[in-house]
Design a protein around this motif. Structure first.
Motif, PDB file in Angstrom:
ATOM      1  N   LEU A 139       0.903  -1.051  -0.086  1.00  0.00           N
ATOM      2  CA  LEU A 139       0.011   0.052   0.050  1.00  0.00           C
ATOM      3  C   LEU A 139       0.882   1.203   0.003  1.00  0.00           C
ATOM      4  CD1 LEU A 139      -2.748  -0.965   2.584  1.00  0.00           C
ATOM      5  CD2 LEU A 139      -3.046  -1.037   0.225  1.00  0.00           C
ATOM      6  N   PRO A 140       0.375   2.217  -0.520  1.00  0.00           N
ATOM      7  CA  PRO A 140       1.063   3.661  -0.483  1.00  0.00           C
ATOM      8  C   PRO A 140       1.392   4.067   0.919  1.00  0.00           C
ATOM      9  CG  PRO A 140      -1.014   4.011  -1.551  1.00  0.00           C
ATOM     10  CD  PRO A 140      -0.802   2.269  -1.204  1.00  0.00           C
ATOM     11  N   PRO A 141       2.875   4.541   1.139  1.00  0.00           N
ATOM     12  CA  PRO A 141       3.142   4.828   2.551  1.00  0.00           C
ATOM     13  C   PRO A 141       1.933   5.644   3.502  1.00  0.00           C
ATOM     14  CG  PRO A 141       4.508   5.763   1.160  1.00  0.00           C
ATOM     15  CD  PRO A 141       3.822   4.989   0.434  1.00  0.00           C
ATOM     16  N   THR A 142       1.558   6.613   2.539  1.00  0.00           N
ATOM     17  CA  THR A 142       0.499   7.495   3.253  1.00  0.00           C
ATOM     18  C   THR A 142      -1.025   6.873   3.784  1.00  0.00           C
ATOM     19  OG1 THR A 142      -0.130   8.259   1.404  1.00  0.00           O
ATOM     20  CG2 THR A 142       1.569   9.489   2.181  1.00  0.00           C
ATOM     21  N   SER A 143      -1.029   5.672   3.216  1.00  0.00           N
ATOM     22  CA  SER A 143      -2.378   5.095   3.380  1.00  0.00           C
ATOM     23  C   SER A 143      -2.773   4.756   4.704  1.00  0.00           C
ATOM     24  CB  SER A 143      -2.568   3.699   2.660  1.00  0.00           C
ATOM     25  OG  SER A 143      -1.749   2.777   3.091  1.00  0.00           O
ATOM     26  N   THR A 144      -3.964   4.782   5.119  1.00  0.00           N
ATOM     27  CA  THR A 144      -4.465   4.344   6.401  1.00  0.00           C
ATOM     28  C   THR A 144      -4.129   2.956   6.848  1.00  0.00           C
ATOM     29  OG1 THR A 144      -6.322   4.995   5.487  1.00  0.00           O
ATOM     30  CG2 THR A 144      -6.714   4.851   7.747  1.00  0.00           C
ATOM     31  N   GLU A 145      -3.408   2.703   8.249  1.00  0.00           N
ATOM     32  CA  GLU A 145      -3.236   1.267   8.464  1.00  0.00           C
ATOM     33  C   GLU A 145      -4.321   0.573   8.644  1.00  0.00           C
ATOM     34  OE1 GLU A 145      -0.095   0.879  11.128  1.00  0.00           O
ATOM     35  OE2 GLU A 145       1.236   2.498  10.444  1.00  0.00           O
ATOM     36  N   LEU A 146      -4.245  -0.301   8.007  1.00  0.00           N
ATOM     37  CA  LEU A 146      -5.562  -1.180   8.062  1.00  0.00           C
ATOM     38  C   LEU A 146      -5.131  -2.208   9.319  1.00  0.00           C
ATOM     39  CD1 LEU A 146      -6.303  -1.799   4.113  1.00  0.00           C
ATOM     40  CD2 LEU A 146      -7.496  -0.506   5.983  1.00  0.00           C
ATOM     41  N   ASP A 147      -6.058  -2.740   9.964  1.00  0.00           N
ATOM     42  CA  ASP A 147      -5.794  -3.752  10.916  1.00  0.00           C
ATOM     43  C   ASP A 147      -5.899  -5.116  10.460  1.00  0.00           C
ATOM     44  OD1 ASP A 147      -5.145  -4.993  13.082  1.00  0.00           O
ATOM     45  OD2 ASP A 147      -6.976  -4.832  14.264  1.00  0.00           O
ATOM     46  N   VAL A 148      -5.118  -5.640   9.744  1.00  0.00           N
ATOM     47  CA  VAL A 148      -5.342  -6.929   8.904  1.00  0.00           C
ATOM     48  C   VAL A 148      -4.596  -8.126   9.937  1.00  0.00           C
ATOM     49  CG1 VAL A 148      -4.745  -8.379   6.908  1.00  0.00           C
ATOM     50  CG2 VAL A 148      -4.890  -5.832   6.722  1.00  0.00           C
ATOM     51  N   PRO A 149      -5.588  -9.151  10.203  1.00  0.00           N
ATOM     52  CA  PRO A 149      -4.769 -10.140  10.987  1.00  0.00           C
ATOM     53  C   PRO A 149      -3.655 -10.785  10.501  1.00  0.00           C
ATOM     54  CG  PRO A 149      -7.252 -10.484  10.524  1.00  0.00           C
ATOM     55  CD  PRO A 149      -6.607  -9.299   9.917  1.00  0.00           C
ATOM     56  N   HIS A 150      -2.694 -11.091  11.134  1.00  0.00           N
ATOM     57  CA  HIS A 150      -1.370 -11.503  10.601  1.00  0.00           C
ATOM     58  C   HIS A 150      -1.472 -12.762   9.609  1.00  0.00           C
ATOM     59  CE1 HIS A 150       2.310 -14.092  10.973  1.00  0.00           C
ATOM     60  NE2 HIS A 150       3.059 -12.883  10.969  1.00  0.00           N
ATOM     61  N   ASN A 151      -2.189 -13.816   9.935  1.00  0.00           N
ATOM     62  CA  ASN A 151      -2.457 -14.914   9.204  1.00  0.00           C
ATOM     63  C   ASN A 151      -2.918 -14.656   7.791  1.00  0.00           C
ATOM     64  OD1 ASN A 151      -1.195 -16.790  11.037  1.00  0.00           O
ATOM     65  ND2 ASN A 151      -3.387 -17.164  11.663  1.00  0.00           N
ATOM     66  N   VAL A 152      -3.882 -13.487   7.730  1.00  0.00           N
ATOM     67  CA  VAL A 152      -4.444 -13.152   6.721  1.00  0.00           C
ATOM     68  C   VAL A 152      -3.251 -12.279   5.761  1.00  0.00           C
ATOM     69  CG1 VAL A 152      -6.312 -11.491   5.410  1.00  0.00           C
ATOM     70  CG2 VAL A 152      -6.744 -12.649   7.546  1.00  0.00           C
ATOM     71  N   GLN A 153      -2.401 -11.832   6.386  1.00  0.00           N
ATOM     72  CA  GLN A 153      -1.298 -10.876   5.736  1.00  0.00           C
ATOM     73  C   GLN A 153      -0.601 -11.981   5.098  1.00  0.00           C
ATOM     74  OE1 GLN A 153       1.060  -8.085   7.572  1.00  0.00           O
ATOM     75  NE2 GLN A 153      -0.553  -7.263   8.818  1.00  0.00           N
ATOM     76  N   VAL A 154      -0.441 -13.025   5.866  1.00  0.00           N
ATOM     77  CA  VAL A 154       0.668 -14.388   5.274  1.00  0.00           C
ATOM     78  C   VAL A 154       0.036 -14.972   4.063  1.00  0.00           C
ATOM     79  CG1 VAL A 154       1.701 -16.647   5.829  1.00  0.00           C
ATOM     80  CG2 VAL A 154       1.738 -14.874   7.694  1.00  0.00           C
ATOM     81  N   ALA A 155      -1.245 -15.220   4.244  1.00  0.00           N
ATOM     82  CA  ALA A 155      -1.924 -15.847   2.883  1.00  0.00           C
ATOM     83  C   ALA A 155      -1.849 -14.864   1.780  1.00  0.00           C
ATOM     84  CB  ALA A 155      -3.510 -16.036   3.397  1.00  0.00           C
ATOM     85  N   ALA A 156      -2.068 -13.296   1.991  1.00  0.00           N
ATOM     86  CA  ALA A 156      -1.966 -12.516   0.850  1.00  0.00           C
ATOM     87  C   ALA A 156      -0.755 -12.581   0.333  1.00  0.00           C
ATOM     88  CB  ALA A 156      -2.625 -11.293   1.594  1.00  0.00           C
ATOM     89  N   VAL A 157       0.460 -12.583   1.183  1.00  0.00           N
ATOM     90  CA  VAL A 157       1.660 -12.585   0.247  1.00  0.00           C
ATOM     91  C   VAL A 157       2.028 -13.797  -0.339  1.00  0.00           C
ATOM     92  CG1 VAL A 157       4.078 -12.786   1.046  1.00  0.00           C
ATOM     93  CG2 VAL A 157       2.699 -11.409   2.156  1.00  0.00           C
ATOM     94  N   VAL A 158       1.385 -15.043   0.012  1.00  0.00           N
ATOM     95  CA  VAL A 158       1.569 -16.465  -0.795  1.00  0.00           C
ATOM     96  C   VAL A 158       0.800 -16.026  -2.045  1.00  0.00           C
ATOM     97  CG1 VAL A 158       1.224 -18.743  -0.732  1.00  0.00           C
ATOM     98  CG2 VAL A 158       2.279 -17.769   1.173  1.00  0.00           C
ATOM     99  N   GLY A 159      -0.453 -15.460  -1.806  1.00  0.00           N
ATOM    100  CA  GLY A 159      -1.202 -15.338  -3.025  1.00  0.00           C
ATOM    101  C   GLY A 159      -0.495 -14.341  -3.878  1.00  0.00           C
TER     102      GLY A 159
END
Length: 1951
Positions: free
Chosen positions: A1243-1263
């Motif tokens: 995401l662009p550095p200025t964007s709002t920080e979204l509270d994404v659960p850690h495991n979802v982040q992991v899944a998204a990276v593999v995605g």
């Protein structure tokens, strides 16, 4: 023929008449539309109900007045079946108020309603239309004629929109942006005519008129204006929009694609060609909207009507009839404006949606509405509020975004305008237009101008290059109404006098007499026969099309008695008897609804009757002859001839079917100038039924007693002659009766009348009839027709004095020809009138003779043929040329030098069009001539049925070719070819292959649907849908599959077996039981992953039911009382959320059962969403599974966002991984956006920080890794590289489970750059390998580059890392990233980085676990070095370890001070495990024996090691991990094979539940078990790069400690193994029983660097090796027909077979049993018959035939013809013959030869009995013998001596011998006398004629004429004769028999 006779003849009897009422009318009375509208009123659904529709129809339908009902209309068309071929019924579309009723029916079938549609506002028009759906661009972008699919639709036009309903069931609604006057279906789609309101003011100069004609090519496309291209005077042509509202369309036809318009100002009709716009014309219209502003240019450039008009309108620039309408009003008209070319984004997206998604999604978003702004804005119902004055528009902001023009799609070109009539006001718009063809195929465009009672017919034809239509002159026919009769190429005209007249083109055929309707000229008291049913009182306007009637006429059309509602009263009223009709004088008012040959007449009392116009001919023979005459005569003559015949044939009370030929002969001979009265044989042709008026009736004989003449009449009749030549007459030994020559026949000779129509064409007609005669010989079903035709031919040949032809017919039909003797004299003068056409040959062309010459290898002349009529002759000639002469070019192009076409000189290009379908592109893969022949024959549409009707001699070469092909066909031939060669196995395979993917019967082999009683009682364990039948074939010896089911089921409670110690209290005992259950549940929760592997893709869901998900049962039962043990009792501590990942896995396992080919859609996926929140985890898993199988692409984007916004962590994980897997490697932008939201780094550095659960982040990276797999996308790679070492943030974020995130980033980076190695283009500055190396070994952290610097400035408050890299976090990800980037590259330098350290000091720095990963990575990079032996495995262990560790299972350890033995031991086991895992990857799915044995040895070593005393040093946990890794490696190598040893290991591990065994180890063991039985044995693993990447994610060798542990590796990734699974099971299915069976297949490997080309035999069903390793696969004999699949041409064919369930159809050969019934092959019939070969024919019992064949016809033959009965007598010999024939046919496997054998036998027997009245069969025998002695056949035999027809029997030689003997006996017994008299030109005696003809044909004796020309008179000895007869191609054996006669010594010289 006399005149009054002619007049009488012109009455044509129409077929019986039926009353006609549209089927929809009574249906609409019953239709509940009024009721439903009332009901809708009551429901609060305002959009359903239009404001006025319901109000008008309240109350019962009886109150619908006539004023409402006169709006009904209907149209009829010829029925089209679903397949697309024509069928003989009418389809009707009936419209009344809001209802459209579509019905089908005909005279023979009752009509039935097919569909009824009700819409909300009154229907203006309903019509059929076919839309073209363009195929996907990618498939055949460059092929111009790529298949376009048609979507057949019904379109219903309402006021504001048009509804389109397709036959497939799709519905579209398109809003209309303007008021539509009418809609027309065209070849390309719909054409709309905008209704120009009368008050539309001529616009002020700055504004251009709007287009009036629009097109819509598909219901989801935009409505685009039509353009017109007009040729300019100076050669410049303009393209402009059609904007002239004075043009009205009056007619539109799809084939040819033309439009007819009427100009209301000039009163002229114009014809235009309608076609697609060319791209350059589009750009012309769009770029230069203002071209030609000056009035002069205006006038010159338009060749239309502009320069004809002297109206003031033409002066203003805005007033040309066709305008460049580019945009509504925009100032941005410069051609550089960028938005002119592009279409509006909304529409293009919709068009993209349109083809793929269900049309219900977004149909209403029609952005074109605002494109047109109308001066009277209220017309468009969509925006009633916007009214603008024309001036304010220019600067109105409302229209600014919509200014780009719409790209036109269709264009019209001017073709023809009628000439200006003298009195302008008289011309009016055509009320009816149609295209009619005359009897000779000329086309006319006919339009009816009612005001002048004229039908104008314009002749048109295609130009020679077929590019345009050329119109001719106009012919006027006086007519009040007209209708085409397409079935017989005529048109029906209603004259003003009320007569119905039939015309063909513009030639009058005759009046039509309608039985049951009096002729109009007579006066009548009761004009209409009383109808049997009460007719409807509702009047129908005769012309629904006629929208331009004045108000006066409209009132006339209404029924005069609107008040009478009850129709029965109407008929009782005296009104019908009223005399008004006589004053009106008309009777038939109008014609309507012509379909094929049926048409409706509207009578003046508002009733309608339907009549049918009779056919031109019904008998096949007459049709052929008429076709031939039509082709050869000049057009005018042909039409006259056909008209005369039609009148004769269809006169009232005409002939019946049988005497049609006799009538035809008489009619034809009369037209050729014969006096059929005087000619004796035509006089005796008997007509059944009344005589047609063409032939004057015979004088009736008064005497009842009869006379001698009657007897003579009978004797000379056809009947007698046929009877006399009948075999029965011979059998009864009836003496032939002699007819006394009648007195007048010979006393005067007859002469011909040379003034008749066809006299001058007699030679041409004769020749054509002869060719038809030859053509009919090739159809064994037309024997009757031949006999009829030859009589006519003989008469003509005799009169034309054609001796050669006379002799030819005599040889064909010796018995028929002798009877007719009467000649007609044609004197010299008359002969001069005859036209001898150029193609006439003195020698009769004979197809049999031609074939015979080919077979003997003599030179052949081209064979004459009539295109379109002699198709069979052409086929036979070309196939013999190809197969016997071996000329491969014979069939390639049409201009073959084996044929010459016969056409009348007049038409050059008439017949060309039917030839292009024969252009046969021979595929280069075809090897032999036989294959070429078979492929060519199917390409011209030749089928088995045609083959059966060919005579056996002619068919033999074709059958031989088929037999040759049947042995070794190619596996990828189309279905038709396989049917022709009789390989049902292949044709079924081809048929399955040609089905679309979705419809294929994927599970194919039907497994029994009904579960057995045991299964249905127990809980659903999720494994019921496996294909038991195939699995029982693969693993037939034992019950291993049941065992696997037992091990993997998680739906039943487990058994908790704890013995109660005496000292334990009850409470302690309960706690102990629950603790034990908790241990067991660790295992239960690990089972679903394995179960998903086992049931992979095995089930096709029912779209109407939810997918059953077996529940995960975490309870237990304790023996002996079977009490339930539950974890929720609160006695012990149970971890929270313990089962949440287990139920996720359970959902995945259930979802993976769904096969990829299943039909599921977005709605079904949503429908499965559970109602209860507890099941949300399972649904999350289900979504992930659908993604892995590719079904998630069907889920609508809307629903995806819907799921993600719910914020349920598991659903997000499942969905993100699923969607990414479904879009593997596509770089899909929309999915990228979806994933980026969940990855802060993207995401662009200025964007709002979204509270994404850690495991979802992991899944998204593999995605991200999956979506960008293998693309080496730079930005993605850069971000992922940084993310591997992402430092912990200042707050709590990024602090927990950092390892899994780092690992995921590493895996994703590896996937993005998969296998790219050193050639990572454009990434050299990123230093990827160096950075990864640093992550792996540690060091000083580099300065963080990239956008996210800000976030990482302040260090974490939780974790103190300093500024060095935390290797424990980053090492695994970096190691695997290196492994994947350099996968299989054999890059030594990178591999050396990954070597295990070889000093003790360095070893202490590396976690032993990481050594496993390093070794694995190193081996994967050095892919080609991996060898399947323990020497190679040990070579990975460093020196220091090898020296100091004795072995894995030593009893005591050496002690040492400076070495840490623990470190060494752990390093040792991990390195070996890593090497073994690499070995597993290298040989995944290969079942390589060496690899298996090597791994198995290590696995058992580790097992022993676990129980050894030294285990504590290495650590139990480490050993268990390594053992699990080894088990997984073993399972990978043996994937899908179900190997027993591995299964035993898995079962042993399954039983270990205590101690160190945690959830992760169970997971690994059961994954191994699942891999072993992957997909129930149907799937295996692939070793492609992407598969290895997927397996690395799935089998990552660090297993979770407990069920919620995702710290090191996200559990969901375990399921990615699906991406590596590929179907490789080949299942042979017996095509006769349709059940799977065993078959032996031979697999040939391509050579590689490790081994040469090798073959291996496998017993299928078996898993094939990876396809890229194979060269070919063969199904081996002797049990099954051989079949070769050649993979060197490409693997797509085999891949499609495997993906559809791996079904390979095989067919048992004759006499063989399947491997199941006869494993050793000792029971097959052929094996038995070998023992007593000598008496094989006798030993063959007919009952045994069932083992040989599955053909019911052969069973019956054996039953009826081969079984001995009691009193046999003479029949025994025939029975033996039949039995041996049958035996030979089935053992040689050509049962189709059985009829040939029997026909040969019958022919020879007939010859022996001297009963051959026709020599037809003898010709066939001769062809058969010549075929077997032909050179080409002998060559073929020498190449392959064992195979061929008739090969191993004495049948043919015996038959040949018998014929020779019979003919020689005849010759000795006095035949030589008749032969002598024949050769010397005298008439031989009658009794010998038949045998003489047989002799002449069999021995190819030349005719007397040829012999005389050969100059044989002076020959004195045999050698002279031999030389002279060489030229005549007389065979030597015939010469030996002729020589005595020719040399003059009469003693026979028979050998």
């Amino acid at each position: 023929m006399s005149d009054h006779c002619d007049e009488r003849a012109t009455m044509i009897a129409a077929g019986d008449l039926q009353e006609f009422a549209p089927r929809g009318r009574e249906q609409s009375r019953r239709h509940p539309s009024a009721l439903s509208l009332q009901l809708r009123r009551l429901q609060p659904a305002p959009e359903l109900c239009s404001s006025d529709g319901a109000a008008g129809l309240v109350g019962s339908l009886r109150e619908v007045t006539i004023h409402d009902r006169h709006r009904e209309s209907w149209q009829l068309r010829k029925g089209i079946s679903d397949v697309g071929e024509e069928v003989d019924y009418d389809e009707e579309l009936y419209v009344a108020s809001n209802v459209v009723i579509w019905s089908k029916g005909s005279r023979s079938q009752a009509s039935a309603v097919y569909k009824a549609f009700t819409v909300d506002s009154p229907v203006l028009q309903a019509l059929w239309c076919d839309f073209i759906i363009p195929q996907e661009k990618s498939e055949k972008a460059d092929v111009p004629g790529s298949e376009e699919t048609l979507e057949k639709c019904i379109c219903i036009l309402q006021n504001s929109c048009i509804n389109v309903h397709s036959m497939e069931g799709k519905d579209y609604i398109a809003a209309l942006p303007f008021q539509v006057a009418s809609v027309w279906p065209s070849k390309y789609g719909l054409l709309f005519e905008r209704s120009s309101s009368s008050h539309e003011v001529p616009p002020s100069p700055p504004r251009e008129p709007l287009p009036t004609l629009f097109s819509m090519l598909h219901p989801l496309d935009e409505i685009a204006p039509l353009v017109c291209k007009s040729g300019g005077v100076f050669g410049s042509s303009r393209v402009q929009y059609v904007a002239d509202h004075t043009l009205r369309i009056v007619f539109l036809s799809a084939d040819p694609s033309i439009v007819m318009t009427y100009d209301t100002v000039q009163s002229l009709h114009t014809v235009w060609a309608l076609r697609r716009v060319k791209p350059e014309e589009q750009s012309l219209v769009l770029k230069f909207p203002d071209q030609g502003g000056t009035p002069q240019h205006m006038a010159t450039s338009s060749s239309l009507t502009a320069h004809l008009r002297s109206l003031s309108k033409g002066d203003s620039p805005g007033g040309s009839p066709f305008q460049n309408y580019s945009s509504i009003h925009s100032q941005s008209r410069s051609s550089s404006s960028p938005n002119l070319q592009s279409r509006s984004p909304t529409i293009s997206n919709m068009a993209a949606l349109s083809r793929s998604h269900s049309p219900a999604l977004g149909v209403h978003s029609f952005s074109g509405v605002h494109r047109f702004n109308f001066s009277s804005s209220a017309q468009s119902p969509r925006r009633p509020s916007v009214t603008h004055s024309p001036n304010s528009i220019a600067n109105d902001s409302f229209l600014v975004p919509e200014t780009e023009p719409i790209v036109p799609e269709l264009c019209i070109d001017h073709l023809w305008t009628e000439t200006v009539p003298s009195m302008r006001e008289k011309n009016s718009q055509a009320s009816k237009v149609f295209i009619s063809t005359d009897l000779c195929g000329q086309k006319f465009l006919c339009f009816l101008v009612e005001s002048q009672l004229q039908l104008r017919c314009v002749k048109f034809q295609e130009s020679n290059d077929k590019s345009q239509l050329i119109f001719g002159s106009v012919t006027n026919i006086p007519a009040k109404d007209a209708a085409p009769v397409e079935g017989i190429d005529t048109l029906l005209v209603l004259e003003g006098s009320g007569n119905l007249v039939l015309y063909s083109g513009v030639v009058r055929v005759g009046k039509v007499f309608i039985p049951g309707l009096p002729a109009p000229s007579l006066t009548m008291s009761n004009p209409m026969p009383r109808p049997s049913t009460p007719l409807d009182s509702v009047s129908t306007p005769s012309k629904p099309l006629n929208k331009h009637l004045g108000p006066l006429e409209e009132s006339v059309l209404l029924s005069p008695v609107p008040e009478l509602r009850d129709s029965s009263k109407l008929h009782d009223s005296p009104y019908v008897e009223d005399c008004t009709f006589q004053q009106l004088g008309t009777f038939i008012q109008a014609l309507r609804d012509p379909v094929h040959n049926r048409v409706t007449l509207e009578l003046s009392n508002n009733t309608m009757v339907r009549i049918s116009i009779p056919e031109i001919a019904t008998s096949e023979l007459v049709k052929r002859c008429l076709q031939g005459l039509k082709a050869i005569l000049p057009r005018e003559t042909a039409v006259q001839m056909l008209v005369k015949w039609y009148n004769a044939y269809n006169a009232p009370g005409g002939p019946s079917y049988h005497s049609e030929w006799n009538l035809f002969v008489t009619c034809l001979m009369n037209m050729m100038g014969y006096n059929t009265e005087r000619l004796c044989w035509t006089r005796n042709l008997d007509f059944e039924g009344s005589l047609s008026p063409v032939i004057a009736p015979k004088k009736a004989r008064p005497s009842e007693t009869g006379s001698d003449e009657d007897w003579e009449y009978l004797l000379s009749s056809d009947y007698h002659r046929n009877f006399e030549s009948h075999p029965i007459a011979k059998a009864l030994r009836l003496d032939p009766l002699e007819v006394s020559a009648s007195r007048d026949d010979f006393s005067q000779s007859l002469s011909l009348d040379s003034s008749t129509l066809l006299f001058s064409h007699i030679p041409a007609i004769f020749f054509v009839l002869h060719l038809i005669y030859e053509e009919l010989k090739l159809n064994s079903l037309m024997g009757e027709g031949l006999r009829s035709l030859v009589v006519l031919l003989v008469q003509l040949a005799r009169d034309l004095k054609l001796e050669a032809y006379m002799d030819y017919y005599y040889r064909d039909y010796p018995a028929l020809v002798k009877t007719s003797r009467q000649t007609c004299i044609i004197d010299q003068v008359q002969t001069g009138f005859m036209l001898h056409p150029s193609f006439f040959s003195a020698e009769p062309p004979s197809i049999f003779q031609w074939l015979s010459s080919c077979l003997k290898g003599e030179g052949v002349q081209p064979y004459p043929y009539l295109p379109g009529i002699c198709e069979r002759s052409k086929l036979v000639v070309l196939s013999v040329a190809l197969y016997i002469l071996g000329d491969e070019n014979a069939v390639l192009n049409e201009a073959s030098h084996y044929l010459y076409k016969i056409t009348s000189g007049q038409r050059k290009q008439q017949m060309e069009q039917d030839d292009n379908r024969c252009n046969f592109k021979s595929s280069n893969s075809v090897s032999s001539l036989a294959e070429k022949l078979v492929l060519w024959m199917t390409s011209v549409g030749f089928t088995l049925r045609d083959l059966e009707s060919l005579p056996f001699g002619v068919a033999l070469p074709i059958r031989d070719a088929i037999y040759q092909c049947r042995e070794q066909p190619s596996s990828d031939w189309p279905e038709a070819v396989c049917l022709l060669i009789g390989r049902q196995d292949l044709s079924k395979q081809a048929w399955e292959g040609s089905l679309q993917k979705g419809k294929s019967s994927v599970g194919t082999v039907p497994s029994s649907d009904i579960p057995s009683a045991a299964e249905s009682e127990e809980d659903e364990d999720g494994m019921n849908d496996m294909n038991e039948e195939v699995m029982s074939l693969i693993w037939s010896e034992d019950l291993r599959v049941q065992e696997v089911r037992r091990l993997l089921q998680s739906a039943r409670p487990v058994r908790v077996n704890v013995v109660q110690m005496p000292e334990a209290s009850d409470h302690e005992y309960i706690e102990e039981k629950e603790n034990r259950l908790l241990q067991l549940c660790q295992r239960t929760m690990a089972l679903p992953v394995g179960r998903g592997m086992f049931t992979l893709f095995s089930y096709h869901p029912v779209p109407t039911e939810q997918l059953p998900i077996p529940k995960l049962n975490l309870t237990g039962r304790a023996p002996p009382r079977n009490t339930t043990v539950d974890l929720n009792s609160g006695n012990i501590d149970v971890p929270p959320n313990m089962a949440c990942w287990a139920s996720f896995h359970n959902g995945v396992a259930a979802g993976l059962k769904i096969a990829p080919a299943s039909q599921i859609d977005s709605a079904w996926i949503v429908y499965n969403k559970p109602k209860i929140a507890e099941l949300a985890n399972e649904y999350a898993g289900f979504l992930m599974a659908l993604g892995l199988s590719g079904h998630l692409t069907k889920l609508a984007t809307l629903n995806i966002h819907d799921y993600l916004t719910k914020g349920h962590e598991m659903t997000s994980i499942g969905l993100l991984l699923g969607v990414s897997a479904a879009k593997l490697g596509t770089m899909d932008m929309s999915i990228t956006r979806l994933l980026s939201i969940h990855i802060p780094a993207l995401l662009p550095p200025t964007s709002t920080e979204l509270d994404v659960p850690h495991n979802v982040q992991v899944a998204a990276v593999v995605g991200i890794g999956l979506v960008y797999q293998g693309t080496a996308h730079r930005h993605t790679a850069e971000v992922l590289l940084a993310e591997i070492g992402r430092p912990p943030g200042p707050e709590m974020e990024y602090c927990t489970d950092r390892e899994s995130y780092s690992l995921a980033s590493g895996l994703a980076l590896g996937m993005v750059c998969l296998g790219h190695g050193s050639n990572l283009i454009g990434m050299s500055d990123l230093n990827v390998p160096e950075q990864l190396y640093q992550y792996m070994v540690g060091g000083h952290r580099r300065f963080q580059a990239g956008m996210h610097r800000e976030k990482h400035k302040s260090p974490s408050y939780q974790i103190k890392e300093g500024d060095t890299i935390n290797v424990d976090v980053t090492c695994p990800g970096a190691t695997l990233a290196l492994a994947m980037i350099y996968l299989k590259t054999n890059n030594r330098s990178i591999a050396d980085w990954l070597k295990a350290p070889d000093t003790m000091y360095l070893l202490d720095f590396v976690k032993p676990e990481f050594l496993l990963l390093r070794t694995l990575a190193r081996c994967l990079i050095l892919w080609d070095d991996i060898l399947p032996n323990s020497k190679w495995v040990n070579s990975n262990v460093p020196q220091i370890i090898r020296e100091n560790i004795i072995s894995l299972h030593a009893t005591e350890l050496p002690s040492s001070e400076d070495l840490s033995l623990e470190t060494l031991a752990q390093a040792h086991v991990y390195i070996i495990a890593g090497a073994c895992l690499a070995l597993g990857f290298r040989f995944a799915g290969s079942e390589n024996l060496a690899a298996f044995q090597c791994l198995y040895k290590y696995a058992t070593d580790f097992l022993k090691c676990l129980s050894a005393p030294t285990a504590s040093i290495t650590g139990h946990y480490n050993l268990e991990t390594c053992l699990s890794v080894l088990l997984l490696s073993l399972a990978m190598v043996m994937a899908g094979s179900g190997n027993l040893k591995v299964l035993q290991l898995c079962r042993f591990m399954h039983k270990k539940t205590g101690g160190e065994m945690n959830y992760g180890f169970h997971l690994a063991h059961h994954m191994a078990l699942g891999l072993l039985f992957l997909g129930g044995g149907r799937y295996s693993l692939s070793t492609s790069n992407s598969s290895i990447a997927a397996l690395l994610c799935a089998l990552y060798p660090h297993f979770p400690v407990h069920s919620t542990d995702n710290r090191y590796h996200l559990q969901a990734l375990r399921h990615l193994y699906v991406l590596a699974a590929e179907p490789r099971l080949l299942t042979p299915v017996d095509v006769d029983t349709n059940s799977p069976c065993y078959a032996l297949i031979e697999v040939t490997y391509k050579g590689t660097q490790w081994y040469g080309e090798a073959t291996e035999e496998l017993m299928a069903p078996t898993l094939l090796p990876e396809l890229h390793l194979l060269k070919q696969i063969r199904v081996k004999g002797p049990r099954y027909w051989e079949l070769l699949i050649d993979l060197s041409k490409g693997t797509t064919h085999l891949q499609s077979i495997l993906s559809k369930g791996g079904i390979l159809y095989v067919k048992l050969r004759a006499g063989q049993l399947s491997y199941k019934e006869d494993p050793m092959g000792w029971r097959s019939l052929l094996a038995q018959t070998v023992t007593h070969r000598s008496s094989e024919a006798r030993a063959f019992k007919p009952e045994a035939i069932s083992a040989f064949t599955s053909d019911p016809a052969l069973f019956s033959f054996a039953d009826y013809f081969c079984k001995p009965t009691m009193d046999m007598g003479q029949k025994q010999e025939i029975l033996d013959l039949f039995s041996s024939i049958l035996y030979e046919c089935v053992t040689q496997e050509n049962p189709e030869m059985l009829p040939t054998y029997i026909a040969i036998d019958q022919a020879v027997r007939r010859l022996e009995r001297r009963e051959m009245s026709e020599t037809f069969e003898l010709w066939q025998m001769k062809l058969v013998l010549e075929f077997f002695s032909s050179r080409s056949h002998r060559e073929r035999m020498s190449r392959n001596p064992t195979r061929g027809l008739f090969m191993n029997s004495e049948f043919l030689p015996v038959m040949k011998c018998t014929i020779d003997n019979t003919l020689d006996q005849w010759l000795q017994a006095g035949g030589d006398v008749s032969l002598h008299s024949y050769l010397s030109g005298q008439a031989p005696e009658e009794s010998q004629l038949s045998m003489l003809a047989c002799f002449l044909i069999y021995h190819s004796v030349p005719t007397p004429g040829q012999l005389a020309a050969g100059g044989l008179e002076g020959s004195r000895n045999f050698s002279e004769l031999l030389l002279k007869l060489r030229r005549l191609h007389v065979p030597v054996r015939a010469l030996l028999r002729l020589a005595p006669l020719l040399l003059g010594n009469p003693q026979a010289m028979v050998l």
